[in-house]
Every structure is written in C-alpha cells, then in structure tokens.
Design a protein around this motif. Structure first.
Motif, PDB file in Angstrom:
ATOM      1  N   SER A   1       0.838  -1.194   0.000  1.00 45.58           N
ATOM      2  CA  SER A   1       0.000   0.000   0.000  1.00 45.58           C
ATOM      3  C   SER A   1       0.871   1.240   0.000  1.00 45.58           C
ATOM      4  O   SER A   1       2.046   1.209   0.368  1.00 45.58           O
TER       5      SER A   1
ATOM      6  N   HIS B   1       0.721   3.760   1.981  1.00 46.11           N
ATOM      7  CA  HIS B   1       1.163   4.073   3.344  1.00 46.11           C
ATOM      8  C   HIS B   1       2.380   3.233   3.750  1.00 46.11           C
ATOM      9  O   HIS B   1       3.332   3.754   4.339  1.00 46.11           O
ATOM     10  N   GLU B   2       2.347   1.946   3.459  1.00 43.76           N
ATOM     11  CA  GLU B   2       3.468   1.071   3.825  1.00 43.76           C
ATOM     12  C   GLU B   2       4.719   1.414   3.026  1.00 43.76           C
ATOM     13  O   GLU B   2       5.835   1.374   3.559  1.00 43.76           O
TER      14      GLU B   2
ATOM     15  N   ARG C   1       6.146   4.538   4.612  1.00 45.69           N
ATOM     16  CA  ARG C   1       6.790   4.207   5.889  1.00 45.69           C
ATOM     17  C   ARG C   1       8.121   3.488   5.660  1.00 45.69           C
ATOM     18  O   ARG C   1       9.099   3.710   6.375  1.00 45.69           O
TER      19      ARG C   1
ATOM     20  N   HIS D   1       3.649   8.836  12.644  1.00 49.99           N
ATOM     21  CA  HIS D   1       3.866   9.143  11.231  1.00 49.99           C
ATOM     22  C   HIS D   1       2.499   9.311  10.576  1.00 49.99           C
ATOM     23  O   HIS D   1       1.838   8.334  10.243  1.00 49.99           O
TER      24      HIS D   1
ATOM     25  N   ILE E   1       0.289  10.296   7.508  1.00 50.18           N
ATOM     26  CA  ILE E   1       0.430  10.318   6.052  1.00 50.18           C
ATOM     27  C   ILE E   1      -0.929  10.645   5.444  1.00 50.18           C
ATOM     28  O   ILE E   1      -1.937  10.029   5.794  1.00 50.18           O
TER      29      ILE E   1
ATOM     30  N   ILE F   1      -2.607  10.866   1.682  1.00 52.79           N
ATOM     31  CA  ILE F   1      -2.461  10.628   0.246  1.00 52.79           C
ATOM     32  C   ILE F   1      -3.272  11.701  -0.472  1.00 52.79           C
ATOM     33  O   ILE F   1      -4.488  11.789  -0.307  1.00 52.79           O
TER      34      ILE F   1
ATOM     35  N   ALA G   1       1.708  12.680  -1.952  1.00 49.98           N
ATOM     36  CA  ALA G   1       1.249  12.563  -0.575  1.00 49.98           C
ATOM     37  C   ALA G   1       2.121  13.481   0.273  1.00 49.98           C
ATOM     38  O   ALA G   1       3.171  13.962  -0.179  1.00 49.98           O
TER      39      ALA G   1
ATOM     40  N   GLY H   1       3.367  14.138   4.623  1.00 49.97           N
ATOM     41  CA  GLY H   1       3.355  13.516   5.935  1.00 49.97           C
ATOM     42  C   GLY H   1       4.163  14.288   6.952  1.00 49.97           C
ATOM     43  O   GLY H   1       4.909  15.209   6.623  1.00 49.97           O
TER      44      GLY H   1
ATOM     45  N   TRP I   1       7.165   4.840  -3.919  1.00 52.42           N
ATOM     46  CA  TRP I   1       6.967   6.103  -3.207  1.00 52.42           C
ATOM     47  C   TRP I   1       8.274   6.468  -2.521  1.00 52.42           C
ATOM     48  O   TRP I   1       8.887   5.620  -1.854  1.00 52.42           O
TER      49      TRP I   1
END
Length: 166
Positions: free
Chosen positions: A2, A4-5, A8, A69, A71, A73, A79, A81, A123
């Motif tokens: 994803s 987000h992952e 991160r 964290h 975030i 999108i 995105a 953060g 990303w």
C-alpha cells in the motif's frame, strides 16, 4: 504494498541508513532530484546523505527513532506527511568524557510515486523539511548495572548492511 506502507518503508530506510552510515540506503528513501532542508543544509538530498554520513562519523553510535507518522495521500502520485523523531547521539569529547546528545523534532515530507527500473512504482521523499523542537546534552557518568562489555558493540557493524552473525 500500500502507499502508506511504501512511504513508511522509505522513512525507515532513511533512519537505518543514517545509523548504519550507509549513504546508498539513505539515498534510496529520496528521489534523485529531491530537496532536503535540515536547517544547516538546504539543497540536493543525495548530497545531504553523503554529508550526514561524513558528519555522523564523530559519534560512537546514533539511533534515529521515528514515532508518530501521519500520512495523507493527496492523489495517485503525491502525498505528504509528518513524522515525530527523537535522535540519540553518543559521543566522546576531547577529554574522553562520554555525552548523550538527544534531539527532538519532526520531518515534514512531500512524497511522490514514480516509476522505477523494471516498470515498478515506488513512493519516495521528494522534499523534506526538518523541524527542530529542542535538544539536550548530558554527560554519561556511568553505565547500566549490566555486563555491557559482554554484548557486541554497536560500532561493530556501522558502515555495512551485513548483519552480524551471518
């Protein structure tokens, strides 16, 4: 993975790269044309990574810990953060006194998703601003009441991605 992952993961690569003195790992968190604003340095992020590795050699050990964290999108390819950060920096002064420097702050990041080698999407950080909250330096007068000398020292694998014991 994803969005987000993947974001991160980029943040974790940056921190591990700083602490392991691995400029290529740090650079993998940024796009090649990324900008980093760390207050004392504003400019090309890959050059910043080389500079950090050189400047952090003065520390016996460092530990960059990222906490919250957030975030957001924005769309399919952008995105932003905010990451809370505490960094622990262990050093010796000219007299041999050990010090613990602690830095508290935040990373304000803009992330972009782009195509990389092999057509895969990734990303990474396109722009980072480092915000300073406060710092503290304190002498280390002793150690914990454990047999610390029986552990492998943290400096044993700095500058390498090879895990000890392999």
């Amino acid at each position: 993975m994803s969005a987000h992952e993947a974001i991160r993961d980029a943040a974790h690569r940056y921190c591990r790269g700083v602490d392991r003195l691995d400029p290529e790992l740090m650079k993998s968190a940024y796009w090649p044309d990324a900008i980093d604003d760390h207050g004392t340095y504003v400019g090309d992020a890959p050059a910043f990574c080389d500079r950090v590795v050189t400047s952090h050699r003065r520390f016996e050990a460092t530990m960059h810990c990222i906490l919250n964290h957030a975030i957001v999108i924005d769309d399919d390819s952008t995105a932003h953060g905010e990451i809370y950060n505490i960094s622990y920096l262990h050093r010796l002064d000219d007299t041999g006194q050990r010090w613990l420097d602690t830095w508290w702050g935040r990373y304000l990041d803009r992330y972009e998703r782009r195509t990389v080698a092999g057509g895969r999407e990734d990303w990474r950080i396109a722009h980072r601003t480092c915000v300073h909250e406060w710092t503290r330096s304190e002498p280390i007068d002793g150690s914990m009441p454990i047999a610390a000398d029986r552990f492998r020292p943290g400096s044993a694998d700095r500058g390498t991605m090879t895990p000890l014991g392999t």
